[in-house]
Scaffold this motif. Structure first.
Motif, PDB file in Angstrom:
ATOM      1  N   MET A   1       0.667  -1.203   0.007  1.00 29.01           N
ATOM      2  CA  MET A   1       0.025  -0.240   0.161  1.00 29.01           C
ATOM      3  C   MET A   1       0.942   1.302   0.042  1.00 29.01           C
ATOM      4  O   MET A   1       0.470   2.224  -0.643  1.00 29.01           O
ATOM      5  N   GLN A   2       1.936   1.218   0.768  1.00 28.81           N
ATOM      6  CA  GLN A   2       2.935   2.332   0.594  1.00 28.81           C
ATOM      7  C   GLN A   2       3.440   2.537  -0.943  1.00 28.81           C
ATOM      8  O   GLN A   2       3.502   3.864  -1.030  1.00 28.81           O
ATOM      9  N   GLY A   3       3.619   1.293  -1.703  1.00 29.80           N
ATOM     10  CA  GLY A   3       3.928   1.555  -2.994  1.00 29.80           C
ATOM     11  C   GLY A   3       2.732   2.259  -3.814  1.00 29.80           C
ATOM     12  O   GLY A   3       3.000   2.946  -4.762  1.00 29.80           O
ATOM     13  N   PHE A   4       1.604   1.603  -3.694  1.00 29.32           N
ATOM     14  CA  PHE A   4       0.384   2.247  -4.095  1.00 29.32           C
ATOM     15  C   PHE A   4       0.267   3.615  -4.041  1.00 29.32           C
ATOM     16  O   PHE A   4       0.025   4.188  -5.061  1.00 29.32           O
ATOM     17  N   VAL A   5       0.652   4.014  -2.864  1.00 31.62           N
ATOM     18  CA  VAL A   5       0.562   5.674  -2.619  1.00 31.62           C
ATOM     19  C   VAL A   5       1.594   6.373  -3.403  1.00 31.62           C
ATOM     20  O   VAL A   5       1.332   7.310  -3.976  1.00 31.62           O
ATOM     21  N   ASP A   6       2.543   5.800  -3.386  1.00 26.84           N
ATOM     22  CA  ASP A   6       4.066   6.680  -4.226  1.00 26.84           C
ATOM     23  C   ASP A   6       3.539   6.440  -5.769  1.00 26.84           C
ATOM     24  O   ASP A   6       3.596   7.571  -6.359  1.00 26.84           O
ATOM     25  N   VAL A   7       3.190   5.357  -6.100  1.00 26.78           N
ATOM     26  CA  VAL A   7       2.793   5.377  -7.571  1.00 26.78           C
ATOM     27  C   VAL A   7       1.464   6.295  -7.975  1.00 26.78           C
ATOM     28  O   VAL A   7       1.554   7.053  -8.954  1.00 26.78           O
ATOM     29  N   SER A   8       0.396   5.957  -7.111  1.00 28.06           N
ATOM     30  CA  SER A   8      -0.530   6.863  -7.225  1.00 28.06           C
ATOM     31  C   SER A   8      -0.232   8.423  -7.336  1.00 28.06           C
ATOM     32  O   SER A   8      -0.819   9.295  -8.333  1.00 28.06           O
ATOM     33  N   SER A   9       0.579   8.684  -6.568  1.00 28.54           N
ATOM     34  CA  SER A   9       0.742  10.478  -6.740  1.00 28.54           C
ATOM     35  C   SER A   9       1.574  10.737  -7.574  1.00 28.54           C
ATOM     36  O   SER A   9       1.439  11.957  -8.197  1.00 28.54           O
ATOM     37  N   ARG A  10       2.125   9.686  -8.609  1.00 27.12           N
ATOM     38  CA  ARG A  10       2.975  10.189  -9.805  1.00 27.12           C
ATOM     39  C   ARG A  10       2.232   9.876 -11.090  1.00 27.12           C
ATOM     40  O   ARG A  10       2.454  10.287 -12.298  1.00 27.12           O
ATOM     41  N   TYR A  11       1.363   9.046 -11.008  1.00 30.23           N
ATOM     42  CA  TYR A  11       0.668   8.786 -12.196  1.00 30.23           C
ATOM     43  C   TYR A  11      -0.823   8.581 -12.269  1.00 30.23           C
ATOM     44  O   TYR A  11      -1.612   8.851 -13.212  1.00 30.23           O
ATOM     45  N   PHE A  12      -1.696   8.835 -11.164  1.00 27.94           N
ATOM     46  CA  PHE A  12      -3.065   8.961 -11.158  1.00 27.94           C
ATOM     47  C   PHE A  12      -3.295   9.997 -12.294  1.00 27.94           C
ATOM     48  O   PHE A  12      -4.534   9.859 -13.021  1.00 27.94           O
ATOM     49  N   PHE A  13      -3.264  11.294 -11.954  1.00 32.80           N
ATOM     50  CA  PHE A  13      -3.705  12.407 -12.751  1.00 32.80           C
ATOM     51  C   PHE A  13      -3.313  12.310 -14.136  1.00 32.80           C
ATOM     52  O   PHE A  13      -4.023  12.695 -15.233  1.00 32.80           O
ATOM     53  N   LYS A  14      -2.012  11.729 -14.278  1.00 34.23           N
ATOM     54  CA  LYS A  14      -1.390  11.735 -15.631  1.00 34.23           C
ATOM     55  C   LYS A  14      -2.316  10.706 -16.574  1.00 34.23           C
ATOM     56  O   LYS A  14      -2.647  10.999 -17.567  1.00 34.23           O
ATOM     57  N   LEU A  15      -2.671   9.609 -15.839  1.00 34.38           N
ATOM     58  CA  LEU A  15      -3.564   8.600 -16.500  1.00 34.38           C
ATOM     59  C   LEU A  15      -4.719   8.967 -16.703  1.00 34.38           C
ATOM     60  O   LEU A  15      -5.604   8.604 -17.752  1.00 34.38           O
ATOM     61  N   ILE A  16      -5.634   9.821 -15.766  1.00 39.46           N
ATOM     62  CA  ILE A  16      -6.750  10.402 -15.944  1.00 39.46           C
ATOM     63  C   ILE A  16      -7.087  11.213 -17.078  1.00 39.46           C
ATOM     64  O   ILE A  16      -7.895  11.167 -17.984  1.00 39.46           O
ATOM     65  N   LYS A  17      -5.898  12.320 -17.153  1.00 35.73           N
ATOM     66  CA  LYS A  17      -5.857  13.261 -18.254  1.00 35.73           C
ATOM     67  C   LYS A  17      -5.631  12.454 -19.776  1.00 35.73           C
ATOM     68  O   LYS A  17      -6.424  12.730 -20.506  1.00 35.73           O
ATOM     69  N   MET A  18      -4.807  11.380 -19.585  1.00 41.31           N
ATOM     70  CA  MET A  18      -4.604  10.612 -20.814  1.00 41.31           C
ATOM     71  C   MET A  18      -6.076   9.767 -21.276  1.00 41.31           C
ATOM     72  O   MET A  18      -6.483   9.926 -22.485  1.00 41.31           O
ATOM     73  N   GLY A  19      -6.651   9.343 -20.214  1.00 43.36           N
ATOM     74  CA  GLY A  19      -7.915   8.498 -20.576  1.00 43.36           C
ATOM     75  C   GLY A  19      -9.107   9.571 -21.083  1.00 43.36           C
ATOM     76  O   GLY A  19      -9.838   9.230 -21.960  1.00 43.36           O
ATOM     77  N   ILE A  20      -9.160  10.873 -20.425  1.00 42.28           N
ATOM     78  CA  ILE A  20      -9.970  11.744 -21.050  1.00 42.28           C
ATOM     79  C   ILE A  20      -9.680  12.282 -22.442  1.00 42.28           C
ATOM     80  O   ILE A  20     -10.546  12.448 -23.106  1.00 42.28           O
ATOM     81  N   ARG A  21      -8.425  12.741 -22.462  1.00 39.83           N
ATOM     82  CA  ARG A  21      -7.948  13.308 -23.953  1.00 39.83           C
ATOM     83  C   ARG A  21      -8.029  12.120 -25.012  1.00 39.83           C
ATOM     84  O   ARG A  21      -8.399  12.635 -26.082  1.00 39.83           O
ATOM     85  N   LYS A  22      -7.660  10.929 -24.863  1.00 37.22           N
ATOM     86  CA  LYS A  22      -7.681   9.991 -25.674  1.00 37.22           C
ATOM     87  C   LYS A  22      -9.079   8.883 -25.518  1.00 37.22           C
ATOM     88  O   LYS A  22      -9.174   7.900 -26.361  1.00 37.22           O
ATOM     89  N   ALA A  23      -9.784   9.202 -24.695  1.00 34.58           N
ATOM     90  CA  ALA A  23     -10.994   8.395 -24.505  1.00 34.58           C
ATOM     91  C   ALA A  23     -10.565   6.988 -24.408  1.00 34.58           C
ATOM     92  O   ALA A  23     -11.037   5.918 -24.726  1.00 34.58           O
TER      93      ALA A  23
END
Length: 425
Positions: free
Chosen positions: A271-293
């Motif tokens: 879960m510590q690893g999840f928190v770390d990865v999420s802080s770096r990739y969550f918004f990046k992936l959300i933006k990509m998901g919206i931009r590229k559907a």
């Protein structure tokens, strides 16, 4: 008491609505795990594999994994077994060499952990005279099914670039903790991994039993050195437009922790690893998901926030339980207004309970289909909610301790021969 009741109702409403959305989301995904496609047709073994076993002080179990890899039903000239003896202070390297592995010893007291060890080994393999088509990653406590490379060879020929194998357990009946772990992994293989492949989105790397095209490693670079290197590299793949496939018939057995304390430490690290990865990739992936559907990117982003979701579901359950107690107290004191105000959320809470029951009953149905359900598994499944409840404090602790990147090694002591496991499958 009336004011406290109103506050609890407000928070209960908010959390329950959020929990409801994610519950339905995961239920829909899980239902796609019912269908299992037929096995891919036989493909002539041609792909060359570098099998990498990451090991830190694993002298008790290292021989078992090498024996199982030596006995794979695949041409011996098409694969080599490498062992990374990473900062070992025992006889891991010696025993691995005696078992026939190509051993590379690594000593680095600054960059500790599996991710760093793999990156170090990948660079060595890139520069070897012998060239490989793909690498497969295993942990030292694993045992590998004889058909593993045949299945990965099929997947690579079908066009897959990164493939996760089926993660099974080599000690499911040892304790209630290993039983709970095993049930979780068995269900995850169908309700998360297989279902995502059926949906056409990316599966998730599971840290071991995975295969990667060598060219994709060279193209993207590894760079996954956090506490959950598997999640980090999955996010890296998805953010670059790739997907993880799932090889249902390529089975890897690993050792589950025996005690609650061992389990707590391992899951906190995850879960510590999840928190770390999420802080770096969550918004990046959300933006990509919206931009590229891209549903794949959005799903991967949601997957990274597991600690938050565990806390969300846990708090929703607790608040609703307290809310019921408050409501009963109010009824006894004729606080009908509060009872009425809570009525609207009660319907949703009831529906969520129904969803929970569906998932709870759905799991043993899948286990029966997997031929993994027996009386002992039933007992473990009945008491499994105790294991599930522990996720709430573990996730809270992981978030509070998110800056601690120290690798906590899980000690493995269960020596099992692969032939003993495959007799029962």
């Amino acid at each position: 008491m009336k004011e406290i009741g109103n506050i609890l109702i407000f928070f209960s409403n908010s959390l329950t609505y959020f929990a409801f959305v994610f519950s339905i989301y995961y239920l829909i995904i899980a239902l796609f795990g019912i269908y299992k496609k037929g096995n891919l047709k036989l493909i002539k073994p041609e792909k060359k594999f570098a099998l990498i076993v990451a090991a830190h002080n694993e002298e008790v179990v290292i021989n078992d994994i090498i024996v199982s890899l030596n006995n794979l039903d695949y041409p011996k000239e098409l694969y080599d077994t490498f062992v990374i003896a990473d900062n070992c202070t025992d006889n891991t390297a010696k025993k691995a060499r005696e078992a026939g592995a190509l051993v590379h010893e690594r000593f680095n007291d600054k960059k500790k952990g599996k991710g760093y060890a793999l990156e170090w080994m990948f660079n060595k393999i890139f520069n070897m005279d012998k060239k490989y088509d793909a690498v497969c990653i295993f942990d030292a406590d694993n045992l590998v099914s004889r058909n593993f490379l045949k299945e990965m060879n099929k997947k690579l020929y079908s066009g897959s670039r990164v493939i996760q194998g089926y993660l099974d357990s080599k000690n499911p009946m040892d304790t209630w903790i290993t039983g709970s772990y095993s049930i979780t992994f068995w269900a995850n293989n169908r309700m998360a991994q297989l279902s995502r492949v059926n949906l056409g989105i990316s599966s998730q790397l599971g840290g071991t039993g995975c295969c990667m095209d060598i060219e994709i490693l060279k193209e993207l670079g590894w760079g996954a050195t956090c506490l959950t290197e598997d999640l980090e590299f999955t996010c890296k793949l998805v953010s670059n437009g790739y997907k993880v496939d799932f090889a249902y018939d390529a089975v890897v057995y690993d050792e589950k922790p025996l005690t609650l304390i061992q389990s707590w430490r391992q899951r906190k690290r995850w879960m510590q690893g999840f928190v770390d990865v999420s802080s770096r990739y969550f918004f990046k992936l959300i933006k990509m998901g919206i931009r590229k559907a891209s549903f794949t990117a959005i799903d991967c982003a949601i997957y990274t926030i597991q600690p938050i979701l565990f806390i969300l579901f846990g708090l929703t359950t607790l608040i609703n339980m307290v809310g019921v107690v408050i409501q009963l107290f109010n009824y006894s004191n004729n606080y009908n207004s509060i009872a009425v105000s809570h009525h609207s959320i009660s319907a949703l809470a009831i529906f969520m309970s129904i969803v929970g029951v569906v998932i709870y009953l759905y799991t043993p149905i899948l286990l029966i289909a997997e031929r993994k359900f027996n009386f002992k598994v039933l007992i473990y499944y009945i008491i499994m909610p105790i294991y599930i409840i522990t996720w709430l404090p573990i996730c809270i602790q992981a978030i509070l301790d998110k800056d601690n990147k120290e690798w906590d090694h899980t000690i493995h002591s269960r020596s099992v021969n692969i032939s003993d496991l495959e007799k029962t499958h």
